[in-house]
Design an enzyme around this catalytic site. Structure first.
Site, short mmCIF file in Angstrom:
data_model
loop_
_atom_site.label_atom_id
_atom_site.label_comp_id
_atom_site.label_asym_id
_atom_site.label_seq_id
_atom_site.Cartn_x
_atom_site.Cartn_y
_atom_site.Cartn_z
CB THR A 1 -2.20 -11.06 9.91
OG1 THR A 1 -2.82 -9.91 9.34
CG2 THR A 1 -1.32 -11.74 8.88
NE ARG A 29 -5.67 -3.12 3.00
CZ ARG A 29 -5.09 -3.90 3.92
NH1 ARG A 29 -5.54 -5.10 4.16
NH2 ARG A 29 -4.03 -3.48 4.59
N GLY A 31 -3.80 -6.06 0.80
CA GLY A 31 -2.72 -5.67 1.72
C GLY A 31 -1.41 -6.36 1.41
CG ASP A 32 1.07 -7.21 4.77
OD1 ASP A 32 -0.02 -6.77 5.17
OD2 ASP A 32 1.71 -8.10 5.37
CB THR A 52 1.20 -9.85 11.70
OG1 THR A 52 0.00 -9.27 12.23
CG2 THR A 52 2.20 -9.97 12.85
N GLY A 53 0.68 -6.81 10.83
CA GLY A 53 0.69 -5.42 11.25
C GLY A 53 0.02 -4.53 10.23
CG HIS A 54 -0.45 0.14 8.86
ND1 HIS A 54 0.10 0.80 7.78
CD2 HIS A 54 -1.70 0.63 9.01
CE1 HIS A 54 -0.79 1.66 7.30
NE2 HIS A 54 -1.87 1.59 8.04
#
Lengths: 140, 170
Positions: A1, A29, A31-32, A52-54
């Site tokens: 990201t 899928r 994501g955020d 950024t991240g999970h």
């Protein structure tokens, strides 16, 4: 990201975030990153954030909006960023990072992961880093 | 107000082999956007410019070099927001365009909607004059190797890839 937060000469704030997602993700899928308030948020009256991240954790926590709301409540950019990122990690046991600019140009950088690269330029110098607690600088 | 732009290049268990590329690319992105701001560009133009730099760089998980889904395909996402009026633009499940962030910017400026996905995002992008690229042109060898390693070990949540294919989130 990847992401960026900017304030221009008129005081207007903008944020952008872009990603390939997570490896091994299912087809379809999401994501955020494209979900406003999770991966990206900007309000000229407060500041702007890119995360950024999970992704699944970031979107559950509405991380970008959480940081902006903490600043709106009076926290400086650095404290708001650290509080929300660490709060997400404590609550959901996954890591993230965020970059934040307040409307006055305060910088916030924090990540609960091992590393996150970041950079900005101020007063003719680069400031950048990737390790925890690291702030490098050199002439721009 | 002194213009400023702050960038990030992703968080996670970034392997040593990827550190130099991420630092170099992050500084390049900051420099491109900084010069644009100094020349009188808007914050919206600056953040798009910074992200475009990183979407072109294999060091980052965005654009060229994005991680792959379980079918071995790139599916990218991007969002952009303007703080003056809370205007937003976002795209998801983008497979065959070089710069998802630029399409998201056009969603913000040219669409009554906020988030377009999959075929709808493609139709919108084509209407706005964006050119498709072969999806395989966005796939790096690192991304292929990382998917193969994932299929061996099934470690979900890793989005940072390196020569030794250590992982991380971000």
């Amino acid at each position: 990201t990847v992401g960026a937060v900017a304030i221009d000469s008129t005081g207007s704030i903008a944020v952008a975030t872009s990603t390939g997602g997570m490896s091994g993700k299912a087809v379809g899928r999401i994501g955020d990153t494209p979900q406003i308030g999770s991966g990206t948020y900007a309000d000229d009256g407060v500041g702007g954030v890119s995360t950024t991240g999970h992704g699944e954790s970031i979107l559950k926590y509405c991380l970008a909006h959480s940081i902006v709301k903490l600043m709106e409540g009076g926290l400086d950019a650095g404290t708001a960023t650290k509080t929300a990122v660490n709060g997400m990690t404590k609550r959901l046991n996954n890591t993230a990072g965020a970059i934040t600019l307040s409307k006055s140009g305060q910088v916030g950088v924090h990540f609960s992961s091992k590393r996150m690269s970041w950079a900005y330029i101020r007063d003719g110098k680069y400031y950048y880093g990737i390790e925890q607690g690291e702030v490098l600088s050199e002439k721009f | 107000m002194d213009p400023i732009v702050l960038v990030h290049g992703g968080a996670g268990d970034i392997p040593d082999s990827r550190v130099a590329g991420k630092l170099r690319g992050s500084k390049m992105a900051a420099a491109r956007a900084h010069r644009l701001l100094q020349a009188g560009g808007s914050a919206l133009e600056a953040v798009e410019a910074a992200v475009v730099v990183m979407e072109e760089d294999e060091s980052f998980n965005a654009g060229y070099g994005s991680v792959l889904n379980l079918r071995g395909e790139v599916e990218m996402e991007a969002s952009i927001m303007r703080g003056s009026d809370l205007a937003v633009g976002a795209v998801t499940l983008v497979k065959d365009f070089k710069h998802p962030i630029s399409i998201a910017h056009r969603v913000l400026t040219d669409s009554p909607h906020s988030l377009l996905g999959a075929e709808g995002a493609k139709i919108f992008a084509l209407e706005k004059g964006f050119k498709t690229v072969p999806p395989e042109s966005l796939i790096s060898q690192n991304a292929r190797d990382a998917l193969n390693k994932f299929l061996e070990h099934r470690e979900f949540g890793r989005t940072e890839i390196g020569a030794e294919h250590e992982g991380g989130v971000g």
